[in-house]
Design a protein around this motif. Sequence first.
Motif, PDB file in Angstrom:
ATOM      1  N   THR A   1       0.850  -1.191   0.000  1.00 38.46           N
ATOM      2  CA  THR A   1       0.000   0.000   0.000  1.00 38.46           C
ATOM      3  C   THR A   1       0.884   1.238   0.000  1.00 38.46           C
TER       4      THR A   1
ATOM      5  N   ILE B   1       0.328   5.564  -0.415  1.00 42.36           N
ATOM      6  CA  ILE B   1      -0.704   6.601  -0.440  1.00 42.36           C
ATOM      7  C   ILE B   1      -0.058   7.978  -0.551  1.00 42.36           C
TER       8      ILE B   1
ATOM      9  N   ASN C   1       0.935  12.989  -7.859  1.00 44.96           N
ATOM     10  CA  ASN C   1      -0.367  13.617  -8.036  1.00 44.96           C
ATOM     11  C   ASN C   1      -0.276  14.789  -9.005  1.00 44.96           C
TER      12      ASN C   1
ATOM     13  N   ASN D   1      -7.304  11.317  -1.497  1.00 40.95           N
ATOM     14  CA  ASN D   1      -5.929  10.884  -1.721  1.00 40.95           C
ATOM     15  C   ASN D   1      -5.800  10.074  -3.012  1.00 40.95           C
TER      16      ASN D   1
ATOM     17  N   ARG E   1      -3.829   6.551  -4.335  1.00 38.21           N
ATOM     18  CA  ARG E   1      -3.222   5.407  -3.683  1.00 38.21           C
ATOM     19  C   ARG E   1      -3.079   4.223  -4.639  1.00 38.21           C
TER      20      ARG E   1
ATOM     21  N   ASP F   1      -2.748  -0.112  -4.151  1.00 35.08           N
ATOM     22  CA  ASP F   1      -2.840  -1.248  -3.236  1.00 35.08           C
ATOM     23  C   ASP F   1      -2.674  -2.544  -4.021  1.00 35.08           C
TER      24      ASP F   1
ATOM     25  N   GLN G   1      -7.699   6.977  -7.681  1.00 33.17           N
ATOM     26  CA  GLN G   1      -7.645   8.426  -7.495  1.00 33.17           C
ATOM     27  C   GLN G   1      -8.961   8.856  -6.849  1.00 33.17           C
ATOM     28  N   ASN G   2      -8.905   9.292  -5.605  1.00 35.66           N
ATOM     29  CA  ASN G   2     -10.109   9.628  -4.858  1.00 35.66           C
ATOM     30  C   ASN G   2     -10.519  11.096  -4.989  1.00 35.66           C
TER      31      ASN G   2
ATOM     32  N   SER H   1     -10.971   4.176 -10.319  1.00 34.71           N
ATOM     33  CA  SER H   1     -10.017   3.119  -9.986  1.00 34.71           C
ATOM     34  C   SER H   1      -9.801   2.212 -11.184  1.00 34.71           C
TER      35      SER H   1
END
Length: 259
Positions: A38, A40, A71, A79, A81, A83, A97-98, A213
């Motif tokens: 992970t 972030i 970013n 954020n 991230r 995973d 990408q949130n 995602s």
Amino acid sequence: MRNTSRCVLCLVGAIAAVALTAIDSKGLIIDTFATPQTVIAAGVDGSTANGAVSSGGADILGGVRDVRLVNGVGTGGGNFRLDAYAGAPYNVLQVQQNALNRSGTAYTTWDGIGNDSLDPTGLGGVDFTPNGIEDRFAILADEGSSLDVPVTITVYSDATHYSSLTEQLPAGATSYYMYFYYGDFVAGGGDGGVDWNSVGAVQMAVTQNKGSSSYFSFFESNSSIPEPGTFVLMGAVALAGAAARRRKAKAALAVAQKA
């Protein structure tokens, strides 16, 4: 006669199944994504994050997976991230990408070196055509948004010999096979393209769109060309099928003659 025909047809089916299995020849595993990870990056413009994991098995080329997240510029506080986790039926590498109004790029590198910078000779010259027929990378992917996602593979022999290819992961694609053919890669190094018989590093860059995602289930090299044995099997299928047809024709003729 019926039992003989059944046996021949069973043989045809069995040989066909083996032939189809042999067509997609495995080459080298780049990553099965079984080793968890992970990384972030904070939800601010230009934020970055790095991480590396090691594996003692054959599930990661060179034994190390390096990740760098970068970013972009936009708005929103979510954020960015990456995973990796084991799953069923497939393991998963997820790039998410949130932020609703910002894109970001995830760089995943296989160079055998666990640090933040790419070592273009870190793998020590791996042959990416070990069986003489490998001609592409294959990635199984899903894309969970309404926007296409560019995926770029760059392959290095050294700092001045490398080649890249970008393909689009289609919006909303499910269980989509992405193929990156060696012959389509474009030389980008100052002294020329990659030598596929001597690879020092591989990098995958995924530019993830706003609020979405992407999911990748494995990454390997393989061949689009059937192995020599496959042609033999396919020939056997044709011969067995012809034999079955001849037997059926003879049986029909015998019935007609008795009538």
